[in-house]
Write an enzyme that holds these catalytic residues in place. Sequence first.
Site, PDB file in Angstrom:
ATOM      1  N   CYS A 110       3.398   8.447   1.321  1.00  0.00           N
ATOM      2  CA  CYS A 110       3.918   7.453   2.252  1.00  0.00           C
ATOM      3  C   CYS A 110       4.126   6.153   1.470  1.00  0.00           C
ATOM      4  O   CYS A 110       3.180   5.590   0.921  1.00  0.00           O
ATOM      5  CB  CYS A 110       2.901   7.276   3.381  1.00  0.00           C
ATOM      6  SG  CYS A 110       3.382   6.056   4.576  1.00  0.00           S
TER       7      CYS A 110
ATOM      8  N   CYS B 166      -1.277   5.484   9.960  1.00  0.00           N
ATOM      9  CA  CYS B 166      -0.006   4.865  10.339  1.00  0.00           C
ATOM     10  C   CYS B 166      -0.207   3.484  10.940  1.00  0.00           C
ATOM     11  O   CYS B 166      -0.997   3.318  11.860  1.00  0.00           O
ATOM     12  CB  CYS B 166       0.592   5.687  11.463  1.00  0.00           C
ATOM     13  SG  CYS B 166       2.005   6.562  11.012  1.00  0.00           S
TER      14      CYS B 166
ATOM     15  N   GLU C 258       0.814  -1.210   0.000  1.00  0.00           N
ATOM     16  CA  GLU C 258       0.000   0.000   0.000  1.00  0.00           C
ATOM     17  C   GLU C 258       0.855   1.271   0.000  1.00  0.00           C
ATOM     18  O   GLU C 258       1.951   1.305   0.547  1.00  0.00           O
ATOM     19  CB  GLU C 258      -0.932  -0.016   1.215  1.00  0.00           C
ATOM     20  CG  GLU C 258      -1.970  -1.133   1.068  1.00  0.00           C
ATOM     21  CD  GLU C 258      -2.989  -1.197   2.201  1.00  0.00           C
ATOM     22  OE1 GLU C 258      -4.168  -1.403   1.888  1.00  0.00           O
ATOM     23  OE2 GLU C 258      -2.619  -1.053   3.367  1.00  0.00           O
TER      24      GLU C 258
ATOM     25  N   CYS D 195       7.090  -5.846  15.177  1.00  0.00           N
ATOM     26  CA  CYS D 195       6.664  -4.916  16.248  1.00  0.00           C
ATOM     27  C   CYS D 195       5.217  -5.233  16.617  1.00  0.00           C
ATOM     28  O   CYS D 195       4.382  -5.490  15.749  1.00  0.00           O
ATOM     29  CB  CYS D 195       6.799  -3.471  15.800  1.00  0.00           C
ATOM     30  SG  CYS D 195       8.482  -3.054  15.329  1.00  0.00           S
TER      31      CYS D 195
ATOM     32  N   CYS E  16       2.003  -3.146  15.223  1.00  0.00           N
ATOM     33  CA  CYS E  16       1.991  -2.810  13.796  1.00  0.00           C
ATOM     34  C   CYS E  16       1.321  -3.915  12.985  1.00  0.00           C
ATOM     35  O   CYS E  16       1.689  -5.085  13.077  1.00  0.00           O
ATOM     36  CB  CYS E  16       3.418  -2.598  13.323  1.00  0.00           C
ATOM     37  SG  CYS E  16       3.552  -2.359  11.544  1.00  0.00           S
TER      38      CYS E  16
ATOM     39  N   CYS F 291       6.915  -7.324   6.724  1.00  0.00           N
ATOM     40  CA  CYS F 291       8.062  -6.848   7.490  1.00  0.00           C
ATOM     41  C   CYS F 291       8.455  -7.949   8.467  1.00  0.00           C
ATOM     42  O   CYS F 291       7.597  -8.614   9.051  1.00  0.00           O
ATOM     43  CB  CYS F 291       7.705  -5.570   8.251  1.00  0.00           C
ATOM     44  SG  CYS F 291       9.114  -4.888   9.155  1.00  0.00           S
TER      45      CYS F 291
HETATM   46  N1  SAH Z   1       9.461   0.154   9.546  1.00  0.00           N
HETATM   47  C1  SAH Z   1       9.641   1.534   9.701  1.00  0.00           C
HETATM   48  C2  SAH Z   1       8.700   2.361   8.855  1.00  0.00           C
HETATM   49  C3  SAH Z   1       7.294   1.904   8.688  1.00  0.00           C
HETATM   50  S1  SAH Z   1       6.230   2.071  10.076  1.00  0.00           S
HETATM   51  C4  SAH Z   1       9.525   1.926  11.153  1.00  0.00           C
HETATM   52  O1  SAH Z   1       9.109   1.115  11.950  1.00  0.00           O
HETATM   53  O2  SAH Z   1       9.904   3.050  11.472  1.00  0.00           O
HETATM   54  C5  SAH Z   1       5.971   3.819  10.180  1.00  0.00           C
HETATM   55  C6  SAH Z   1       5.605   4.309  11.562  1.00  0.00           C
HETATM   56  O3  SAH Z   1       4.301   3.880  11.961  1.00  0.00           O
HETATM   57  C7  SAH Z   1       6.557   3.810  12.618  1.00  0.00           C
HETATM   58  O4  SAH Z   1       6.922   4.812  13.512  1.00  0.00           O
HETATM   59  C8  SAH Z   1       5.722   2.787  13.304  1.00  0.00           C
HETATM   60  O5  SAH Z   1       6.207   2.515  14.580  1.00  0.00           O
HETATM   61  C9  SAH Z   1       4.362   3.402  13.287  1.00  0.00           C
HETATM   62  N2  SAH Z   1       3.285   2.458  13.542  1.00  0.00           N
HETATM   63  C10 SAH Z   1       3.276   1.138  13.268  1.00  0.00           C
HETATM   64  N3  SAH Z   1       2.104   0.591  13.641  1.00  0.00           N
HETATM   65  C11 SAH Z   1       1.349   1.576  14.152  1.00  0.00           C
HETATM   66  C12 SAH Z   1       0.019   1.643  14.674  1.00  0.00           C
HETATM   67  N4  SAH Z   1      -0.753   0.568  14.711  1.00  0.00           N
HETATM   68  N5  SAH Z   1      -0.437   2.824  15.111  1.00  0.00           N
HETATM   69  C13 SAH Z   1       0.345   3.924  15.021  1.00  0.00           C
HETATM   70  N6  SAH Z   1       1.597   3.934  14.521  1.00  0.00           N
HETATM   71  C14 SAH Z   1       2.097   2.771  14.102  1.00  0.00           C
HETATM   72 FE1  SF4 Z   2       8.136  -3.347  10.530  1.00  0.00          FE
HETATM   73 FE2  SF4 Z   2       5.885  -2.312  11.461  1.00  0.00          FE
HETATM   74 FE3  SF4 Z   2       7.997  -2.557  13.065  1.00  0.00          FE
HETATM   75 FE4  SF4 Z   2       8.032  -0.714  11.111  1.00  0.00          FE
HETATM   76  S1  SF4 Z   2       6.659  -0.740  12.890  1.00  0.00           S
HETATM   77  S2  SF4 Z   2       9.670  -2.171  11.668  1.00  0.00           S
HETATM   78  S3  SF4 Z   2       6.855  -1.818   9.537  1.00  0.00           S
HETATM   79  S4  SF4 Z   2       6.855  -4.250  12.121  1.00  0.00           S
END
Ligand code: SAH
Ligand code: SF4
Length: 383
Positions: free
Chosen positions: A104, A344, A91, A115, A118, A111
Amino acid sequence: MTVNLLDFDLEGLAVFCERLGEKRFRAVQLFRWIHQKGARQFDDMTDLAKVLREKLKGSACITPMSVVSQHVSVDGTIKWLFDVGGGNAVETVFIPEDDRGTLCISTQAGCAMGCRFCSTGHQGFSRNLTTGEIIGQLWFAEHFLRAYLKCEERVISNVVMMGMGEPLQNYTALIPALRMMLDDHGYGLSRRRVTVSTSGLVKKIDLLALECPVALAVSLHAPNNALRDYLVPLNIKHPLEQLLPACLNYLAHAPRDFITFEYCMLDGVNDQPEHALELVQLVRAYGAGKMWCKFNLIGFNPFPQSGLQRSKPAQMLTFAKILMDAGITTTVRKTRGDDIDAACGQLAGDVKDRTRVGERMARQRTILLQVQTPEPVRQANNH
Ligand code: SAH
Ligand code: SF4
């Protein structure tokens, strides 16, 4: 074999032109046709000699990913789903604001970082995107939007690598794509307006500083190793005492004089006043008296399997105030595209997990739902 010219930055295109027996400077013309004018057919490139156009037709193509769907939010945000083959889709989101247009971009199908908060992380990992697939999102969005908005000027002024995937885990494909964004013959974006967001791959942060310094956002999400180990498992490998010095080192090369820390606010997990106070101590301990970072607080965007809740607005304000009272610039990110699941961390695409990550996350979800309180993997010092 036909090569996809979206895969080449200007230097790559120059080498390709040489292989065709052409002068290197032809690459500039070609590059401008592709990226500035959005051309897809070589016959449209009217100032290229017919012989060259024929050679190109026989050896190259300009093939973006196909669009599976497009959703437009009531707030003007647009989300596209692109097919990247093998049952995977990624996306891309366009976020219009008064003074800028931000795209974005995704860098991986899925990934592997896992995390907890996410949606992409819960899906597991399929594969890295190619340079052409990364830049193709900008190529498509920019030229689509110019036509859609009937605009001759550039529409996208900022690009953030905050879609699906960990950009620095796909470093080799990322760098040429970044160069194409910055190139004056390409998109001509300023380094300050191209942001790589990372969960903290420290060696790659060091390399990016030397090879292509752009704005850096680091997903911090916790003020100490114990909590960060739990939320961002990469922290077990690269704890805060490695990550923060890497951020400070990056600053010496960065186009901005601060690092942005992203902090996803999770109700009862990392959003208490004591967490904010601990963050203040943390950045002071490393900053030698200088203010070297900004905080971007992101309200957690829920998705079905997470088992987590967004912090209450009052909790977020209290948290922000503690940071600001300590002199740290702090913003609370506005959520955009809520109605189309484009916020996000909600980007899910379609990922055929080829690792055990998705499976492991599913197991942990079950445990999480039973326990509901963080159970840190390792009690480390509080740095
Ligand atoms: N992998 C990279 C970039 C993609 S995620 C990273 O982790 O930085 C982009 C941002 O969205 C990151 O700061 C991530 O922590 C945040 N993010 C991920 N899941 C989220 C969620 N469910 N709600 C709000 N922010 C989230
Ligand atoms: Fe991967 Fe999501 Fe963690 Fe970013 S926040 S590193 S996209 S698992």
